[in-house]
Design a protein around this motif. Structure first.
Motif, short mmCIF file in Angstrom:
data_model
loop_
_atom_site.label_atom_id
_atom_site.label_comp_id
_atom_site.label_asym_id
_atom_site.label_seq_id
_atom_site.Cartn_x
_atom_site.Cartn_y
_atom_site.Cartn_z
N GLY A 104 0.66 -1.40 0.10
CA GLY A 104 0.24 -0.15 0.56
C GLY A 104 0.64 1.21 -0.07
N ASP A 105 0.52 2.17 0.53
CA ASP A 105 0.76 3.55 0.23
C ASP A 105 2.53 3.77 1.44
OD1 ASP A 105 -1.11 5.44 0.30
OD2 ASP A 105 -1.91 5.56 1.57
N ALA A 106 3.47 3.94 0.54
CA ALA A 106 5.04 3.20 0.96
C ALA A 106 5.32 4.27 1.78
CB ALA A 106 5.71 3.54 -0.07
N GLY A 107 6.47 3.82 2.89
CA GLY A 107 6.71 4.58 3.49
C GLY A 107 6.01 5.11 4.65
N THR A 108 4.73 4.46 5.27
CA THR A 108 3.76 5.26 5.78
C THR A 108 3.95 4.51 7.61
OG1 THR A 108 1.75 5.77 3.98
CG2 THR A 108 1.17 5.69 6.34
N PHE A 109 3.86 2.99 7.28
CA PHE A 109 3.82 2.73 8.57
C PHE A 109 4.77 2.01 9.17
CE2 PHE A 109 -0.61 2.78 7.17
CZ PHE A 109 -0.70 2.91 7.75
#
Length: 354
Positions: A104-109
């Motif tokens: 999914g959204d890279a660098g988010t979690f």
């Protein structure tokens, strides 16, 4: 602010046994590739894939969704809380884990202290993982999936949702629409803007709900699911009309100490209560910035906003109504953002005021 991640129209890149080599799987997971310098490598982000096929999961995730909130710089009160998910081996046989990957959204979690891999999880055993939302330039609702990978295919996953605000308080706060989306609900609050206005006209899915009654046997539940307001303790509860008088009953209170700009704020007191057979409403007590009680019944509000609570039927992410469940969005001040405190009220149906 960014729009929520859209999962539609994606290329089908499901995992299929026999189509991926072990080397390819190792390269996509935590610490599974042949290490160059030793140590445990952090999970890596991959493009969003379709969810796992039904029946593929050997590990069950508890909970199945983690919801985070924080700010763009992620410091102080804007830092994300760390949350824990447990992957339990419910397959009845040992499962070999080769690693983990974020989709999914890279660098988010980020995983906090990721465990070493590979490892074997015995039947009935659990692997607990701590996760947090990272700071970053992108604001709004962000989504990802933390996936556990076995020998030749994914074996379990947990969905992650994060609400990253521009900052703390004022115009930095997220709109009610983003709050509802991050909580994984499909309710239409009437606008994606921060300011909804204080007019009494119903907007979006809003319904007239000045009072409620219990819908079925069992307790009514009331809990805060979001708070974006100045710091300080804030009590809340139910009220009934007794002739010309209003009788209130405190049910709980939001705590202070950095819990004023967050989803699912910490709170004290009871979550479930018995309202009896008398119609009741919900109120928010005075605090440091609102000097009067705020009621679901408009005529009782003496502050700057008469229509100080918007009531929305709760809908799941697909837009299907959850029976006898409502979101109550409070505006004890006057700017009209209606996310100072947002409650979930369950096992009720609206009734007219006396």
């Amino acid at each position: 602010m960014n729009k929520p991640t859209n999962f539609s129209g994606l290329r089908d890149v499901r995992w299929h046994p026999g189509r991926w080599t072990l080397a390819a799987l190792l390269a996509m997971t935590t610490g599974c590739a042949q290490p160059q310098g030793g140590g445990v490598k952090p999970p890596v982000e991959q493009p969003i894939t379709q969810p796992m096929l039904p029946g593929d999961a050997l590990l069950s995730a508890d909970p199945g969704l983690l919801v985070f909130s924080g700010t763009r710089d992620g410091t102080g009160a804007g830092a994300s809380a760390v949350q824990t998910v447990a992957f339990e081996n419910s397959s009845g046989a040992a499962v070999k884990l080769m690693g983990l990957t974020f989709l999914g959204d890279a660098g988010t979690f980020e995983l906090v202290s990721p465990p070493p891999f590979p490892q074997t999880l015995a039947a009935g055993a659990s692997l607990k993982l701590d996760v947090k939302l990272l700071p970053g330039a992108t604001t709004g609702v962000l989504r990802s999936t933390l996936r556990a990978v076995g020998d030749s295919a994914p074996v379990g996953e947990v969905n992650l949702a994060g609400l990253r605000a521009a900052g703390l308080e004022g115009s930095n706060e997220p709109p009610l629409a983003q709050i509802v989306d991050a909580l994984n609900y499909g309710t239409n609050v009437g606008s994606s803007a921060l300011i909804l206005g204080t007019d009494a006209a119903l907007i979006g899915d809003e319904v007239a709900a000045p009072m409620f009654e219990r819908a079925s046997t069992g307790p009514v539940t009331l809990r805060p699911v979001a708070r974006y307001s100045p710091d300080g303790p804030s009590a809340y509860g139910s009220f009934v009309l007794d002739g010309g008088a209003v009788r209130t009953q405190e049910r709980g209170a939001m705590v202070s100490s950095g819990q004023n700009q967050t989803l699912n704020p910490l709170h004290s007191g009871q979550t479930a209560f018995d309202p009896g057979g008398t119609p009741f409403g919900i109120y928010l007590a005075p605090n440091s910035y609102a000097k009067q009680d705020t009621f679901t019944l408009d005529r009782l509000n003496t502050g700057p906003t008469r229509h100080a609570v918007r009531a929305y039927p709760l809908k799941d992410r697909a837009g299907k109504a959850v029976p006898n469940s409502y979101l109550l969005a409070f505006e004890p001040s006057e700017n009209g953002d209606y996310q100072d405190v947002v409650f979930m009220l369950e096992n009720v149906r609206p009734v007219a005021a006396q």
